[in-house]
Design an enzyme around this catalytic site. Structure first.
Site, short mmCIF file in Angstrom:
data_model
loop_
_atom_site.label_atom_id
_atom_site.label_comp_id
_atom_site.label_asym_id
_atom_site.label_seq_id
_atom_site.Cartn_x
_atom_site.Cartn_y
_atom_site.Cartn_z
N ARG A 1 9.67 -146.45 -41.44
CA ARG A 1 10.26 -147.76 -41.69
C ARG A 1 10.60 -148.49 -40.38
NH1 ARG A 1 14.35 -146.65 -46.87
NH2 ARG A 1 12.76 -145.69 -48.20
N ASP B 1 -0.78 -146.87 -27.55
CA ASP B 1 -0.84 -145.87 -26.48
C ASP B 1 -0.55 -144.53 -27.11
OD1 ASP B 1 -0.64 -144.26 -24.27
OD2 ASP B 1 0.72 -145.56 -23.16
N ASP C 1 1.07 -139.66 -21.89
CA ASP C 1 0.85 -139.18 -20.52
C ASP C 1 1.77 -139.82 -19.49
OD1 ASP C 1 -0.17 -141.73 -20.49
OD2 ASP C 1 -2.11 -141.19 -19.57
#
Length: 361
Positions: free
Chosen positions: A201, A271, A275
């Site tokens: 949500r 993304d 990393d």
């Protein structure tokens, strides 16, 4: 005379209905029709109740509330707002104003403006059916530059709400159900908000919706419609979804969106690699929804002034109540780790912050 067409165009560009005045300069979206209150009232006490308190201030409709005090107000029971109320948290002396321990409710009320207020429910509240903010069946509501953390049932519960804007705000670290926000009916505008570490949500929106220039981090499910039987349209533009340590499937950036929904999705990024570097890719494929070739709302394009990468920078710098306090600084630093830090919690104390996780004001 040419000023009238220009005025009309400016209102449309803001993504709001045509009204005589905005809720405040810079207000955007469907909640910008909120009129708030006009009768001055100054909060002079941090006590839970009594003369000069916030509870006293919101007990009558039509008030425009400012603050002569700063710090936390520890609520002993839910704070119920009256209709036609404006809360100007930005007027509080540094380091600002906040409420903790119970729900802030405008359930069934109308014309509510809340700015620069920290609302942190947390497990001080024994009622697991309450949320940090309750706008259920409210009409004409705008929440701007607020910080909503530690919601139990939801961070923001707005089932049955009409004409809602949540803008420039932080909705983070829900406990209990671990849900960010639940809105039904609408229409609704979610604009330049920071959503952090929720199970789901972020938001759940069963309404015609604008979702523009938001950042969602460390989600298990982000933008959600929940396979609802309702037929709604969604403008999803220029948002950045960023996986975190508790993201089990980065592809759940759009969750349970079926063919009953119509979606215009453009300029969104995901993304997914955790990393520590912001290096996402375009993410505009939204479930099995009907794809719109242009926004359903003519004002959405005017609101979407930032790319997803620009939204990331702007939202992390500006979202939430000001000045930024310990809790919000913790939330933002978690996002800045870009996939290497973050947890979905059940108790605000697990953040390790002072004052049992609520931080100090």
């Amino acid at each position: 005379m040419t000023y009238l067409p220009r005025l009309l165009a400016s209102f449309l560009a803001l993504g709001c209905p045509l009204v005589s005045a905005l809720a405040f300069p810079g207000a955007v979206g469907f909640g910008s029709v909120a009129t708030g209150g006009s009768t001055p009232f100054t909060v002079t006490s941090l006590a839970d109740s009594g003369t000069g308190t916030l509870r006293d201030a919101v007990s009558a409709s039509g008030r425009n509330i400012t603050f002569a005090v700063s710090g936390y107000i520890v609520l002993q029971s839910p704070l119920s707002l009256s209709s036609s109320t404006t809360i100007n948290g930005q007027t509080a002396p540094s380091p600002g104003i906040g409420v903790m321990g119970r729900e802030v409710s405008a359930s069934g009320k109308s014309n509510i403006i809340i700015r620069n207020l920290r609302m942190r429910q947390g497990n001080m509240d024994s009622d697991t059916g309450k949320s940090a903010v309750n706008f259920g069946k409210a009409t004409n509501v705008i929440l701007d530059h607020c910080s909503v953390e530690y919601g139990i049932f939801d961070g923001i519960d707005a089932v049955g709400a009409v004409n809602v804007t949540v803008s420039n705000s932080i909705i983070a670290l829900p406990i209990g159900q671990q849900f960010g926000a639940h809105l039904e009916t609408g229409p609704a505008t979610w604009y330049r908000n920071l959503w952090v570490s929720a199970h789901n949500r972020q938001p759940l929106t069963k309404a015609n919706t604008q979702f523009i220039n938001n950042v969602v981090y460390n989600y298990q499910a982000a933008y959600t419609v929940a396979n609802t039987g309702g037929l709604f349209s969604h403008d999803i533009i220029g948002n950045y979804f960023i996986a975190g340590p508790r993201t089990t499937s980065a592809s759940d950036d759009y969750f349970q969106i079926n063919a009953n929904q119509k979606v215009f999705a453009s300029g969104n990024f995901l993304d997914s690699n955790k990393d520590g570097v912001l290096n996402g890719a375009a993410a505009n494929s939204v479930g099995s929804a009907v794809v719109l070739s242009s926004p359903w709302n003519s004002g959405s394009t005017g609101l979407a002034t930032l790319t997803a990468a620009q939204a990331f920078t702007s939202v992390l710098a500006n979202a939430g109540a000001s000045p930024r306090d310990q809790v919000d600084a913790f939330v933002v630093s978690t996002v800045q780790s870009l996939g290497t830090s973050g947890d979905i919690i059940t108790n605000q104390a697990s953040t390790g912050l002072s004052n049992n996780g609520y931080g100090n004001l």
